[in-house]
Design a protein around this motif. Structure first.
Motif, short mmCIF file in Angstrom:
data_model
loop_
_atom_site.label_atom_id
_atom_site.label_comp_id
_atom_site.label_asym_id
_atom_site.label_seq_id
_atom_site.Cartn_x
_atom_site.Cartn_y
_atom_site.Cartn_z
N ARG A 21 0.76 -0.83 0.19
CA ARG A 21 0.19 -0.16 -0.07
C ARG A 21 1.06 1.10 -0.02
NH1 ARG A 21 -2.93 -3.07 -0.92
NH2 ARG A 21 -4.75 -4.18 -0.18
N LEU A 23 -0.14 4.23 -0.08
CA LEU A 23 -0.47 5.57 0.51
C LEU A 23 -0.14 5.22 2.49
CD1 LEU A 23 -1.66 8.33 1.08
CD2 LEU A 23 -3.96 6.79 0.71
N PRO A 25 -0.88 6.11 6.50
CA PRO A 25 -2.26 6.74 7.76
C PRO A 25 -1.66 8.06 7.60
CG PRO A 25 -0.42 5.36 8.93
CD PRO A 25 0.48 5.30 7.38
N PHE A 28 -3.33 9.11 3.78
CA PHE A 28 -4.35 8.86 3.95
C PHE A 28 -5.73 9.82 4.99
CE2 PHE A 28 -7.90 6.93 6.80
CZ PHE A 28 -8.77 5.89 5.77
N LEU A 31 -5.54 12.65 2.39
CA LEU A 31 -6.50 12.14 1.16
C LEU A 31 -8.49 12.95 1.71
CD1 LEU A 31 -6.88 11.86 -1.72
CD2 LEU A 31 -7.07 9.18 -0.88
N ILE A 32 -8.58 11.92 2.61
CA ILE A 32 -9.62 12.02 3.14
C ILE A 32 -10.34 13.16 3.77
CG2 ILE A 32 -11.37 11.33 5.38
CD1 ILE A 32 -11.09 9.87 3.45
N TYR A 66 -13.61 6.96 2.72
CA TYR A 66 -13.60 6.17 3.70
C TYR A 66 -13.59 4.80 3.64
CZ TYR A 66 -12.86 6.35 8.64
OH TYR A 66 -12.10 5.44 9.84
N PHE A 69 -11.32 2.57 0.68
CA PHE A 69 -10.05 2.66 1.70
C PHE A 69 -9.77 2.18 2.93
CE2 PHE A 69 -9.01 6.89 -1.20
CZ PHE A 69 -7.50 6.22 -1.98
N LYS A 70 -10.85 1.90 4.25
CA LYS A 70 -10.53 1.66 5.26
C LYS A 70 -10.40 -0.28 5.08
CE LYS A 70 -9.72 3.59 8.82
NZ LYS A 70 -8.33 3.48 9.18
N TYR A 73 -7.07 -1.05 2.79
CA TYR A 73 -5.66 -1.56 4.41
C TYR A 73 -6.73 -2.52 5.56
CZ TYR A 73 -3.82 3.62 4.15
OH TYR A 73 -3.53 4.29 2.97
#
Length: 171
Positions: A21, A23, A25, A28, A31-32, A66, A69-70, A73
């Motif tokens: 990954r 990206l 934390p 992330f 980005l959010i 969100y 992406f979660k 991850y």
């Protein structure tokens, strides 16, 4: 259920594979925040022109990004452990829920198959007419390098004792 690796005999090949990954934390969070501010601005613009229901959909966009992406991850928890020692090639796969599946294969009969010409070609271990797919989450180049490394390790494993090729631990 995690089992400690067996280091009783020297390994000809020992690797842990995990999804990459790019990206982190912090990225992330940035980005959010950017997506949220962008959607807040768009939502406010719609609100001011009287299309206030659109504002709720802008918030839904942020929530969906969100959640996506979660989930991505969470998939990073998946692991594959591949170890070739004097007795067997052991593949241990841990999925995103932590469930584990183990295959013990006799290296003498193994064939490594990864088409170098086909970018989407999977990496398979063939034994007794059955295939086991490895590294499905790896890039094509990573799969080819893994296939080459496994093939080299199997060649070392098949060498008769005293032929000059030894396990990695002795090299």
């Amino acid at each position: 259920m995690n089992h400690p690796p067996d280091h009783g005999s020297p390994a000809f090949f020992d690797i842990e594979l995990k999804p990459h990954r790019s990206l982190g934390p912090r990225g992330f969070a940035i980005l959010i925040a950017f997506v949220a501010l962008l959607n807040l601005g768009a939502g406010m613009a719609f609100w001011l022109v009287g299309a206030w229901p659109v504002f709720a959909f802008c918030g839904l966009d942020v929530l969906l990004v969100y959640v996506a992406f979660k989930y991505s991850y969470r998939q990073q928890r998946a692991r594959e452990f591949i170890r070739l020692d004097a007795d067997a090639l052991v593949v241990r796969r841990v999925d995103i829920q932590g469930r584990e599946k183990v295959w013990r294969l006799q290296p003498y009969w193994l064939r490594v198959d990864c088409d170098a010409e086909d970018e989407s070609a999977p990496l398979h271990l063939w034994s007794h007419g059955r295939a086991l797919t490895l590294g499905a989450f790896l890039s094509p180049g990573e799969r080819r390098r893994l296939a080459e490394g496994l093939q080299e390790a199997l060649v070392r494993w098949r060498q008769p004792p005293g032929a000059g090729l030894r396990p990695l631990a002795d090299a």
